[in-house]
Design an enzyme around this catalytic site. Structure first.
Site, short mmCIF file in Angstrom:
data_model
loop_
_atom_site.label_atom_id
_atom_site.label_comp_id
_atom_site.label_asym_id
_atom_site.label_seq_id
_atom_site.Cartn_x
_atom_site.Cartn_y
_atom_site.Cartn_z
N ASP A 122 -5.62 46.09 21.01
CA ASP A 122 -6.93 46.69 20.88
C ASP A 122 -6.77 48.19 20.63
O ASP A 122 -6.42 48.94 21.54
CB ASP A 122 -7.76 46.43 22.16
CG ASP A 122 -9.22 46.82 21.98
OD1 ASP A 122 -9.50 47.64 21.09
OD2 ASP A 122 -10.07 46.30 22.73
N ASP A 132 -11.02 50.01 13.71
CA ASP A 132 -10.89 49.14 14.88
C ASP A 132 -10.22 47.84 14.46
O ASP A 132 -10.54 47.27 13.43
CB ASP A 132 -12.27 48.86 15.48
CG ASP A 132 -12.19 47.93 16.69
OD1 ASP A 132 -11.32 48.17 17.55
OD2 ASP A 132 -12.96 46.96 16.75
#
Ligand SMILES: *[C@@H]1O[C@H](CO)[C@@H](O)[C@H](O)[C@H]1NC(C)=O
Ligand SMILES: *[C@@H]1O[C@H](CO)[C@@H](O)[C@H](O)[C@H]1NC(C)=O
Ligand SMILES: *[C@@H]1O[C@H](CO)[C@@H](O)[C@H](O)[C@H]1NC(C)=O
Ligand SMILES: *[C@@H]1O[C@H](CO)[C@@H](O)[C@H](O)[C@H]1NC(C)=O
Ligand SMILES: *[C@@H]1O[C@H](CO)[C@@H](O)[C@H](O)[C@H]1NC(C)=O
Ligand SMILES: *[C@@H]1O[C@H](CO)[C@@H](O)[C@H](O)[C@H]1NC(C)=O
Length: 425
Positions: free
Chosen positions: A106, A306
């Site tokens: 992440d 992201d």
């Protein structure tokens, strides 16, 4: 040129069409990255397309809440059992002797947390057992790292507890240090959270490794070894036999690579912001109000890269401008909607190209990164969407589908993000 690329792709497909060796050793500092639905992933799901989109919306709302200054002002999707785990996993070895965990990557989070033995509510049957590791150490309340943990508290046994929400889920954990081995690299005394209680369904089963830029992230903790530099190549989700790579440290990083400055938002220290200055559809730079793209640390506005969101989200005025120009350029066909996408076409139509114009770097999306194909109705949709309505979002998110089959370089010391085409294998 294009046909060469196609031949290359096809031969790679043929080469790779046998099953891959999931346990093949990673090279030094270069980890293999698997899609969650890869044949090497134990987390394969049969999530429908519509559900994928719902999950993605939840992820987006979560990121918006991270970016926003008043956290509570953005609703987090909850209920409905929405799963929104990040989509890519790597193998991490923790402890002495090593216990292997497949942790989710992440890039928008700092902390790492792993389900530990005794956990109540963890869904995984693979749990890390600190009592079986000779190098495990529970951090006490006075440890400096304790202040960096989210919502830290001192437990009755004087160890550093913390709790946090992740999407619609919540965890309670305590800070632990142990040896982390990635490929052949050893990171001693790595600080992470040992989860002892979890609720909700959006937690990655075997834990998460934050690659954000904040103080508790892997990037900050391994500064001596990797100098806050890494790159990744995310495989196409359709190629379940492919794996990508996560390359840690300045060694072996691409030299010939287009770059754009990384921007730092002190209020949201984990996010990798860049300056998206415009979007081109075909040869036209679409008319987007400056405020829709501007970076503003005070509100959290701007554009981030992201790895956990699947489809790119643009703030409403930016998306509408891009979509309208895209539609205008698709001749002799009318757009239809499907799920969260509003610009879909059936049959064979010619699509315009879309180029993200970052400060100093233009990135034109290959067709696979631009369009999502649905077998339902033989539709191809522009794989982007506006921020969900009723969310006053200010964040643009360049998502994993738009990054796939590219090497994305994060070079914090030189404050730059690089990108170059690469077929992840
Ligand atoms: C992946 O490998 C399996 C055999 O292991 C094969 O049946 C399948 O067709 C391959 N898939 C792709 C997309 O190459
Ligand atoms: C989370 O931490 C905060 C601050 O220490 C505390 O007030 C709260 O009760 C904790 N929540 C849970 C569920 O442990
Ligand atoms: C790891 O932590 C232990 C215990 O505090 C300490 O003795 C050791 O020197 C540390 N190792 C490194 C490489 O920092
Ligand atoms: C698109 O919609 C317009 C207005 O409804 C219609 O006149 C036109 O024939 C449609 N074009 C195609 C290709 O379906
Ligand atoms: C989808 O549309 C393309 C282009 O018109 C066509 O070649 C293909 O056969 C169609 N596939 C299905 C499953 O209908
Ligand atoms: C990006 O594209 C725009 C418009 O086509 C052009 O003016 C600009 O020079 C390009 N930037 C770079 C860094 O290539």
């Amino acid at each position: 040129m294009r046909s060469h690329l196609l031949i290359l792709l096809i031969s790679l497909l043929i080469l790779k069409s046998e099953s891959i060796n999931c346990n093949e050793k990673s090279h030094s500092s270069d980890l293999r990255v698997f899609h969650i639905n890869s044949q090497c992933s134990p987390f394969k799901t049969s999530v429908s397309w519509a559900d994928t989109l719902l999950q993605d919306k939840a992820r987006f709302l979560y990121l918006s809440s991270l970016a926003g200054v008043r956290k509570s002002s953005v609703p987090i999707a909850s209920g409905r059992g929405i799963v929104q785990s990040p989509t890519y996993i790597v193998r991490a070895n923790i402890g002495t002797p090593a216990q292997a965990m497949l942790v989710a990557l992440d890039t928008s989070n700092d902390a790492a947390w792993i389900p530990c033995s005794g956990c109540v509510g963890c869904s995984s049957s693979v749990l890390f057992d600190p009592s079986k590791s000779s190098s495990s150490r529970t951090l006490q309340c006075e440890a400096p790292q304790c202040k960096q943990a989210p919502n830290p508290s001192c437990t009755v046994s004087k160890s550093c507890g913390f709790n946090m929400t992740y999407g619609g889920s919540a965890i309670e954990a305590y800070l632990t240090q142990d040896t982390l081995t990635l490929a052949t690299d050893v990171i001693p005394n790595y600080t992470f959270g040992c989860i002892n209680k979890a609720s909700g369904t959006s937690l990655p089963a075997q834990g998460l490794m934050g690659l954000g830029r904040g103080p508790l992230s892997l990037i900050s903790q391994s500064q001596n070894l990797y100098q806050s530099t890494f790159s990744y190549c995310l495989p196409n989700s359709k190629s379940s036999n492919f794996s990508g790579s996560l390359r840690l440290g300045p060694k072996n990083q691409p030299i010939q690579i287009k770059t754009t400055p990384l921007l730092k938002n002190p209020r949201r220290s984990s996010l990798y912001y860049v300056n998206l200055v415009g979007i081109r559809v075909g040869n036209k730079i679409v008319d987007i109000p400056t405020s829709a793209l501007a970076f503003d640390p005070a509100t959290g506005a701007g554009t981030i890269f992201d790895s956990g969101t699947v489809y790119t989200r643009l703030v409403e005025p930016a998306y509408v401008a891009v979509r309208n120009e895209f539609r205008r350029r698709v001749k002799n066909a009318n757009a239809t909607s499907l799920g969260g996408f509003d610009t879909c076409y059936s049959g064979s139509v010619v699509f315009p190209s879309v180029t993200f114009m970052f400060a100093g770097m233009n990135v034109t999306l290959p067709p696979d990164n631009l369009l999502i194909h649905s077998s339902a109705g033989n539709l191809s949709c522009l794989a982007m969407a506006a921020a969900p309505t009723n969310v006053n979002s200010v964040l643009n998110v360049i998502a994993s589908m738009q990054q796939q089959n590219h090497r994305v370089l994060i070079d914090v010391p030189n404050s730059r993000l690089g990108i170059s085409r690469e077929t992840c294998t």
